[in-house]
Motif scaffolding. Structure first.
Motif, PDB file in Angstrom:
ATOM      1  N   UNK A   1       0.820  -1.217   0.000  1.00  0.00           N
ATOM      2  CA  UNK A   1       0.000   0.000   0.000  1.00  0.00           C
ATOM      3  C   UNK A   1       0.854   1.269   0.000  1.00  0.00           C
ATOM      4  N   UNK A   2       1.960   1.193  -0.723  1.00  0.00           N
ATOM      5  CA  UNK A   2       2.842   2.347  -0.892  1.00  0.00           C
ATOM      6  C   UNK A   2       2.775   2.784  -2.351  1.00  0.00           C
ATOM      7  N   UNK A   3       2.451   4.033  -2.578  1.00  0.00           N
ATOM      8  CA  UNK A   3       2.328   4.545  -3.946  1.00  0.00           C
ATOM      9  C   UNK A   3       3.704   4.964  -4.464  1.00  0.00           C
ATOM     10  N   UNK A   4       4.037   4.502  -5.642  1.00  0.00           N
ATOM     11  CA  UNK A   4       5.278   4.912  -6.298  1.00  0.00           C
ATOM     12  C   UNK A   4       4.984   6.149  -7.135  1.00  0.00           C
TER      13      UNK A   4
ATOM     14  N   UNK B   1      11.677   4.696   5.525  1.00  0.00           N
ATOM     15  CA  UNK B   1      10.346   4.162   5.248  1.00  0.00           C
ATOM     16  C   UNK B   1      10.248   3.622   3.833  1.00  0.00           C
ATOM     17  N   UNK B   2       9.176   2.870   3.564  1.00  0.00           N
ATOM     18  CA  UNK B   2       8.926   2.376   2.214  1.00  0.00           C
ATOM     19  C   UNK B   2       8.569   3.529   1.270  1.00  0.00           C
ATOM     20  N   UNK B   3       8.016   4.603   1.818  1.00  0.00           N
ATOM     21  CA  UNK B   3       7.750   5.780   0.985  1.00  0.00           C
ATOM     22  C   UNK B   3       9.065   6.382   0.499  1.00  0.00           C
ATOM     23  N   UNK B   4      10.087   6.385   1.369  1.00  0.00           N
ATOM     24  CA  UNK B   4      11.412   6.849   0.949  1.00  0.00           C
ATOM     25  C   UNK B   4      11.983   5.925  -0.114  1.00  0.00           C
ATOM     26  N   UNK B   5      11.794   4.614   0.054  1.00  0.00           N
ATOM     27  CA  UNK B   5      12.248   3.651  -0.957  1.00  0.00           C
ATOM     28  C   UNK B   5      11.587   3.934  -2.298  1.00  0.00           C
ATOM     29  N   UNK B   6      10.285   4.209  -2.291  1.00  0.00           N
ATOM     30  CA  UNK B   6       9.582   4.492  -3.544  1.00  0.00           C
ATOM     31  C   UNK B   6      10.152   5.725  -4.231  1.00  0.00           C
ATOM     32  N   UNK B   7      10.443   6.760  -3.440  1.00  0.00           N
ATOM     33  CA  UNK B   7      11.017   7.975  -4.021  1.00  0.00           C
ATOM     34  C   UNK B   7      12.432   7.723  -4.530  1.00  0.00           C
TER      35      UNK B   7
ATOM     36  N   UNK C   1      13.092  14.280  -0.694  1.00  0.00           N
ATOM     37  CA  UNK C   1      13.346  15.089   0.502  1.00  0.00           C
ATOM     38  C   UNK C   1      12.147  15.052   1.455  1.00  0.00           C
ATOM     39  N   UNK C   2      10.943  15.097   0.895  1.00  0.00           N
ATOM     40  CA  UNK C   2       9.744  15.061   1.730  1.00  0.00           C
ATOM     41  C   UNK C   2       9.602  13.710   2.427  1.00  0.00           C
TER      42      UNK C   2
END
Length: 666
Positions: A381-384, A413-419, A404-405
């Protein structure tokens, strides 16, 4: 022996400062060295100045050992050593020494600005030679920051324009404006002005401004003396630029006049024949090449038949397309006997028009690995962030802001991984930075137990892009081969198949590597853990068909195609290629080329219909660029082939290729 320290420096060689009295080390020793560090430094500089680079390397290496790790002096010695390594063509070692030295050079020290500028410029040149244009642009931009005089500024700016033309054209225009201002601020000779005019021409060609490219190209030719019998390497390039601008702008007669004055296709002795290894890249693949993509690539050929100085000149399809075609040229070679009769002048600025081949089109391996990572993130449930639609350069600021955000909210986090993942895929990010970003992403993926196929793409990028020249096969293989045996990947069908395919794609047919490549491909094709229609398995079977066809085993090639589930109607895998029953005569030679005294050749790809006519004719390779392209496709259009029975009345076969040489009558 104790170590001494030296300080200061004007940045000019042979006047670098004075010795200081303090000695390094925690304990005194009984005997002082025969020479001081400062004396050794001056001796090393003298060897450098005398261009005794082998001796200078010994001197700098010895001096490095006498300076304190992490000190300013150690850093100065390292960048000087890097310069010598570069001049000895030891680029990997040069880059390593330069990066280590730059980390210790204080950028606020005005006496070191010349060393900083020269070292960054050298790193830019190394990156450019390996076709890492994003990395080269970043290095040239650094070199420009430490330039003070107009002459010092213009060199990095010209390099920056050349790189950014194929990485970020908008930024290239900004760099060009700065270079124009520098050019107007001081007296430069016409050769320098012509060089900048050439960079303007190439930029305008690749951004679709054909009238502007034509005007700039004409200006460059005029600055060099016009269309005179005098022909230097710069003359050849400027006139060839003008020819491309004119022919793309719909003025073929004028274009041929300029091309005639380059010497291309008009050698006084010998002839430039295509080599057996001179193949177009396959459509699809990692760069997603399309049949409509076209490029002109420039390169040189040394006395041993090896290709060097490969640079893209023009591409319809964008910078990634241009660089992918250039990488294909890096794999070409000629036998020494083939090139020995061709005068060196005609081998130093060869330009060839190129398109990709559809004969064995294949999917991208990296795209499949990216999809595995994105699917795993979606399951979490992480948006790329969406893939850029307006080009990598335009997307870069927003992608950096997204990273950066995400880091601000939670750095691991996995959100950082996606970015991180999206930024790693952006080809305007320098190679070294992409390696660092991928390593960070891999650490997050591993900590969260991502499956092997989801982390493999990041791991490959982290390892491969950290190499100075990842396109050198020996270095590449030493890096990737062990991965196939690492438990995390060896136990995963998708991951082990991808690694084997990647290694197979690095093999060179001209070096007798088909046997080992076939073993790798057969391991993928026979892997019971892969579904019959798995893209990796299909990719392996297509590659096997290509190898078997090349080695004259059409029946095995057909079987591989049939196992893949793809249509086995390629001309390349028939027992006997379509037989021509009639062909055009000497009147196929273009009259314009005859009038200007051109010779050359094309490789044309086409389909053969059941009634023996050809269709979908397209030029894959052409020398000189654009001169014989239409004549080659027209010639094939006039060839009649023996009829091939097909119950559905469809193609007799597709993706056939034929080379056509255009020679002046004797």
């Amino acid at each position: 022996m104790t170590s001494g320290e030296f300080i200061g420096g004007s940045g000019m060689r042979a006047s670098f400062g004075v010795a200081v009295a303090s000695m390094l080390g925690s304990a005194a020793v009984a005997q002082q060295p025969a020479t001081t560090v400062q004396q050794d430094f001056l001796a090393a500089e003298a060897l450098d100045t005398a261009k005794n680079y082998t001796g200078a390397l010994v001197a700098w290496t010895a001096l490095e050992a006498r300076t304190r790790p992490g000190s300013r002096s150690r850093a100065i010695v390292q960048v000087r050593k890097a310069d010598v390594l570069y001049r000895l063509f030891r680029y990997d070692e040069a880059a390593a020494a330069a990066n280590e030295g730059l980390a210790g050079l204080p950028v606020s020290d005005a006496t070191l600005r010349t060393d900083l500028r020269r070292t960054w410029y050298m790193l830019g040149t190394i990156a450019a030679n390996t076709l890492d244009y994003a990395g080269a642009a970043a290095a040239y931009a650094k070199a420009e920051q430490f330039a003070d005089t107009p002459g010092e500024k213009l060199g990095p700016q010209v390099g920056l324009i050349e790189m950014l033309t194929f990485v970020d054209p908008a930024a290239a225009k900004t760099a060009l404006a700065r270079a124009d201002a520098v050019l107007a601020s001081a007296a430069f000779d016409d050769n320098v002005k012509a060089l900048l005019a050439r960079r303007r021409t190439i930029l305008l060609l690749n951004t679709g401004d054909l009238p502007g490219a034509k005007a700039s190209a004409m200006a460059a030719v005029k600055l060099l003396g016009g269309l005179t019998p005098k022909t230097s390497g710069l003359d050849v390039q400027a006139r060839s630029d003008a020819a491309i601008a004119l022919i793309l702008g719909g003025q073929p007669d004028s274009a041929r006049e300029y091309m005639a004055m380059t010497g291309a296709g008009r050698m006084p002795k010998g002839r430039f024949d295509p080599a057996a290894e001179m193949q177009s890249p396959t459509c699809g693949g990692e760069a997603g090449l399309k049949p409509s993509d076209v490029a002109v690539v420039e390169f040189g050929i040394d006395d041993q038949g090896r290709v060097n100085a490969v640079t893209p000149v023009y591409a319809a399809g964008g910078g990634r397309v241009a660089l992918e075609f250039a990488r294909a040229v890096q794999g070409w070679s000629w036998s020494p006997d083939t090139v020995k009769d061709v005068p060196p002048f005609f081998r130093y600025n060869v330009r060839v028009e190129m398109r990709c081949s559809t004969a064995f089109e294949r999917p991208s391996i990296s795209q499949g690995l990216d999809a595995a990572l994105e699917q795993w993130l979606a399951d979490k449930h992480v948006a790329v962030p969406p893939a850029p639609t307006g080009g990598d350069a335009q997307a870069l600021p927003s992608q950096r802001a997204a990273l950066a955000a995400a880091e601000g909210a939670s750095p691991n986090s996995l959100a950082t991984l996606a970015a991180l993942h999206r930024l790693v895929e952006n080809r305007t990010v320098p190679r070294e930075e992409r390696a660092r970003l991928a390593a960070r992403g891999l650490a997050i993926a591993t900590a969260n137990d991502a499956p092997a196929s989801a982390r493999l793409g990041l791991d490959l990028t982290a390892r491969i892009e950290a190499l100075v020249d990842p396109w050198r096969n020996d270095r590449y293989r030493r890096t990737v081969t062990p991965m196939a045996s690492e438990p995390v990947y060896a136990s995963d069908p998708q991951a082990r198949a991808a690694i084997r395919l990647i290694l197979a794609d690095r093999a060179r047919a001209d070096r007798g590597e088909d046997g080992q490549t076939s073993i790798l491909l057969r391991q993928v094709a026979d892997d019971a853990a892969l579904k019959p229609n798995d893209p990796l398995r299909v990719g392996a079977l297509v590659r096997l068909a290509s190898i078997e066809q090349r080695n004259g085993r059409a029946d095995v090639a057909r079987a591989s195609f049939a196992s893949s589930g793809l249509s086995a109607d390629q001309c390349a895998i028939l027992d006997a290629p379509p037989k021509p029953v009639s062909s055009p005569g000497a009147d196929a030679f273009p009259m314009e080329a005859m009038r200007w005294g051109f010779e050359g050749w094309t490789q044309v790809q086409f389909d053969v219909a059941a009634d023996g006519t050809s269709a979908a004719r397209r030029t894959l390779l052409s020398y000189p660029p654009f001169i014989f392209s239409k004549a080659g496709t027209d010639y094939i259009g006039g060839v009649k082939y023996a009829k091939t029975f097909r119950p559905d009345g469809g193609l007799g076969c597709g993706g056939n290729t034929n080379r056509i040489r255009f020679m002046m009558p004797k």
